[in-house]
Write a protein that holds these residues in place. Sequence first.
Motif, PDB file in Angstrom:
ATOM      1  N   ASP A 105      79.624  24.347 -81.964  1.00  0.00           N
ATOM      2  CA  ASP A 105      78.209  24.447 -81.451  1.00  0.00           C
ATOM      3  C   ASP A 105      78.118  23.452 -80.474  1.00  0.00           C
ATOM      4  O   ASP A 105      78.907  22.516 -80.164  1.00  0.00           O
ATOM      5  N   GLY A 106      77.078  23.868 -79.771  1.00  0.00           N
ATOM      6  CA  GLY A 106      76.490  23.027 -78.693  1.00  0.00           C
ATOM      7  C   GLY A 106      77.081  23.153 -77.195  1.00  0.00           C
ATOM      8  O   GLY A 106      77.323  22.096 -76.464  1.00  0.00           O
ATOM      9  N   VAL A 107      77.938  24.119 -77.012  1.00  0.00           N
ATOM     10  CA  VAL A 107      78.632  24.470 -75.738  1.00  0.00           C
ATOM     11  C   VAL A 107      78.001  25.631 -75.153  1.00  0.00           C
ATOM     12  O   VAL A 107      77.602  26.826 -75.994  1.00  0.00           O
ATOM     13  N   GLN A 108      77.959  25.887 -73.902  1.00  0.00           N
ATOM     14  CA  GLN A 108      77.822  27.435 -73.180  1.00  0.00           C
ATOM     15  C   GLN A 108      78.913  27.971 -73.361  1.00  0.00           C
ATOM     16  O   GLN A 108      80.308  27.470 -73.089  1.00  0.00           O
ATOM     17  N   VAL A 109      78.865  29.256 -73.567  1.00  0.00           N
ATOM     18  CA  VAL A 109      80.208  30.154 -73.583  1.00  0.00           C
ATOM     19  C   VAL A 109      80.324  31.341 -72.725  1.00  0.00           C
ATOM     20  O   VAL A 109      79.060  31.718 -72.822  1.00  0.00           O
ATOM     21  N   LEU A 110      81.101  31.687 -72.319  1.00  0.00           N
ATOM     22  CA  LEU A 110      81.386  32.874 -71.289  1.00  0.00           C
ATOM     23  C   LEU A 110      82.591  33.413 -71.815  1.00  0.00           C
ATOM     24  O   LEU A 110      83.579  33.168 -71.964  1.00  0.00           O
ATOM     25  N   TRP A 111      82.335  34.618 -72.556  1.00  0.00           N
ATOM     26  CA  TRP A 111      83.266  35.547 -72.983  1.00  0.00           C
ATOM     27  C   TRP A 111      83.824  36.698 -71.769  1.00  0.00           C
ATOM     28  O   TRP A 111      83.173  37.075 -71.514  1.00  0.00           O
ATOM     29  N   VAL A 112      85.186  36.524 -71.762  1.00  0.00           N
ATOM     30  CA  VAL A 112      85.868  37.238 -70.708  1.00  0.00           C
ATOM     31  C   VAL A 112      87.105  38.138 -71.336  1.00  0.00           C
ATOM     32  O   VAL A 112      87.827  37.331 -71.880  1.00  0.00           O
ATOM     33  N   PRO A 113      86.929  39.359 -71.367  1.00  0.00           N
ATOM     34  CA  PRO A 113      88.056  40.180 -72.132  1.00  0.00           C
ATOM     35  C   PRO A 113      89.166  40.220 -70.896  1.00  0.00           C
ATOM     36  O   PRO A 113      89.631  41.307 -70.345  1.00  0.00           O
ATOM     37  N   ALA A 114      89.707  38.848 -70.812  1.00  0.00           N
ATOM     38  CA  ALA A 114      90.791  38.726 -69.629  1.00  0.00           C
ATOM     39  C   ALA A 114      92.051  39.696 -69.911  1.00  0.00           C
ATOM     40  O   ALA A 114      92.196  40.110 -68.860  1.00  0.00           O
ATOM     41  N   ASN A 115      92.742  39.889 -71.079  1.00  0.00           N
ATOM     42  CA  ASN A 115      93.501  40.533 -71.224  1.00  0.00           C
ATOM     43  C   ASN A 115      93.523  42.076 -70.873  1.00  0.00           C
ATOM     44  O   ASN A 115      94.136  42.867 -70.205  1.00  0.00           O
ATOM     45  N   ASP A 116      92.412  42.610 -71.373  1.00  0.00           N
ATOM     46  CA  ASP A 116      91.601  43.886 -71.113  1.00  0.00           C
ATOM     47  C   ASP A 116      91.398  44.288 -69.541  1.00  0.00           C
ATOM     48  O   ASP A 116      91.887  45.199 -68.762  1.00  0.00           O
ATOM     49  N   ILE A 117      90.830  43.096 -68.937  1.00  0.00           N
ATOM     50  CA  ILE A 117      90.850  43.349 -67.508  1.00  0.00           C
ATOM     51  C   ILE A 117      92.097  43.240 -66.785  1.00  0.00           C
ATOM     52  O   ILE A 117      92.315  44.179 -65.770  1.00  0.00           O
ATOM     53  N   ALA A 118      92.719  42.445 -67.087  1.00  0.00           N
ATOM     54  CA  ALA A 118      94.153  42.430 -66.284  1.00  0.00           C
ATOM     55  C   ALA A 118      94.807  43.758 -66.644  1.00  0.00           C
ATOM     56  O   ALA A 118      95.528  44.350 -65.658  1.00  0.00           O
ATOM     57  N   ARG A 119      94.847  44.443 -67.719  1.00  0.00           N
ATOM     58  CA  ARG A 119      95.586  45.549 -68.025  1.00  0.00           C
ATOM     59  C   ARG A 119      94.875  46.702 -66.964  1.00  0.00           C
ATOM     60  O   ARG A 119      95.537  47.548 -66.662  1.00  0.00           O
ATOM     61  N   GLU A 120      93.438  46.706 -67.153  1.00  0.00           N
ATOM     62  CA  GLU A 120      92.855  47.528 -66.276  1.00  0.00           C
ATOM     63  C   GLU A 120      93.090  47.641 -64.933  1.00  0.00           C
ATOM     64  O   GLU A 120      93.118  48.748 -64.110  1.00  0.00           O
ATOM     65  N   ILE A 121      93.471  46.377 -64.211  1.00  0.00           N
ATOM     66  CA  ILE A 121      93.776  46.538 -62.812  1.00  0.00           C
ATOM     67  C   ILE A 121      95.179  46.536 -62.558  1.00  0.00           C
ATOM     68  O   ILE A 121      95.619  46.508 -61.421  1.00  0.00           O
ATOM     69  N   GLY A 122      95.897  46.512 -63.796  1.00  0.00           N
ATOM     70  CA  GLY A 122      97.260  47.108 -63.548  1.00  0.00           C
ATOM     71  C   GLY A 122      98.293  45.757 -63.374  1.00  0.00           C
ATOM     72  O   GLY A 122      99.427  46.053 -62.932  1.00  0.00           O
ATOM     73  N   ASN A 123      98.024  44.663 -63.923  1.00  0.00           N
ATOM     74  CA  ASN A 123      98.857  43.587 -63.799  1.00  0.00           C
ATOM     75  C   ASN A 123      98.381  42.661 -64.957  1.00  0.00           C
ATOM     76  O   ASN A 123      97.676  41.746 -64.729  1.00  0.00           O
ATOM     77  N   GLU A 124      99.036  42.748 -65.924  1.00  0.00           N
ATOM     78  CA  GLU A 124      98.966  42.177 -67.382  1.00  0.00           C
ATOM     79  C   GLU A 124      99.295  40.577 -67.186  1.00  0.00           C
ATOM     80  O   GLU A 124      98.941  39.722 -67.887  1.00  0.00           O
ATOM     81  N   ARG A 125      99.851  40.243 -65.971  1.00  0.00           N
ATOM     82  CA  ARG A 125     100.047  38.558 -65.790  1.00  0.00           C
ATOM     83  C   ARG A 125      99.005  38.196 -64.931  1.00  0.00           C
ATOM     84  O   ARG A 125      99.143  36.821 -64.947  1.00  0.00           O
ATOM     85  N   ALA A 126      97.932  38.820 -64.719  1.00  0.00           N
ATOM     86  CA  ALA A 126      96.858  38.232 -63.949  1.00  0.00           C
ATOM     87  C   ALA A 126      95.737  37.488 -64.901  1.00  0.00           C
ATOM     88  O   ALA A 126      94.673  37.399 -64.449  1.00  0.00           O
ATOM     89  N   VAL A 127      96.288  37.407 -66.211  1.00  0.00           N
ATOM     90  CA  VAL A 127      95.169  36.892 -67.256  1.00  0.00           C
ATOM     91  C   VAL A 127      94.708  35.538 -66.586  1.00  0.00           C
ATOM     92  O   VAL A 127      93.268  35.407 -66.574  1.00  0.00           O
ATOM     93  N   ASN A 128      95.510  34.659 -66.201  1.00  0.00           N
ATOM     94  CA  ASN A 128      94.759  33.472 -65.580  1.00  0.00           C
ATOM     95  C   ASN A 128      93.911  33.651 -64.314  1.00  0.00           C
ATOM     96  O   ASN A 128      92.890  32.936 -64.247  1.00  0.00           O
ATOM     97  N   MET A 129      94.237  34.807 -63.458  1.00  0.00           N
ATOM     98  CA  MET A 129      93.259  34.929 -62.124  1.00  0.00           C
ATOM     99  C   MET A 129      92.219  35.417 -62.789  1.00  0.00           C
ATOM    100  O   MET A 129      90.893  34.734 -62.204  1.00  0.00           O
ATOM    101  N   VAL A 130      92.081  36.231 -63.787  1.00  0.00           N
ATOM    102  CA  VAL A 130      90.700  36.693 -64.362  1.00  0.00           C
ATOM    103  C   VAL A 130      89.912  35.296 -64.862  1.00  0.00           C
ATOM    104  O   VAL A 130      88.598  35.369 -64.668  1.00  0.00           O
ATOM    105  N   MET A 131      90.632  34.656 -65.732  1.00  0.00           N
ATOM    106  CA  MET A 131      89.839  33.590 -66.375  1.00  0.00           C
ATOM    107  C   MET A 131      89.311  32.500 -65.426  1.00  0.00           C
ATOM    108  O   MET A 131      88.075  31.941 -65.209  1.00  0.00           O
TER     109      MET A 131
END
Length: 159
Positions: A105-131
């Motif tokens: 509790d008490g924090v701002q949260v930004l939910w990012v489907p990073a693995n899904d986005i990385a997969r969609e752009i064709g590079n599953e190793r790009a999770v860190n870049m998405v985040m």
Amino acid sequence: MREEVFVGGFGGQGVLLGGQMLARAGMDLGLSVSWFPIYSPEVRGGYTTCTVVLTDGRVGSPLSERPASMIMMDPISMRSFGDRCADGGLMVLNSSLIEAEIVPDGVQVLWVPANDIAREIGNERAVNMVMIGAWAARTGFLTIEQIAGSLRKMLPERH
């Protein structure tokens, strides 16, 4: 101006490279920076964290007890370190892997489907870049262009 960013995940998710990108972008802007990695001995799959301090003043310590921003890429890191976020701080969470039940509790949260986005752009190793990109877009502390510039300087062109 000062920003303390904690990045957590498991080996192979690009946690350390993500932190280095933030540090390099800060250095390119003339900021004082610190990049402090911690990782377990496993080559892949072990825990990996880093703390990045970016400031126009002095870096008093490379660690942060209560970072203003946390970029959490997996549930184990979230369970282990998630309670360290500063009150009102920002948590960028990989919703592809992390469930809402473990968010403090008490924090701002930004939910990012990073693995899904990385997969969609064709590079599953790009999770860190998405985040990292999501963190930059939300905070405005560094721009996407500044971070992309640091990446170009750090990685060979073939990557």
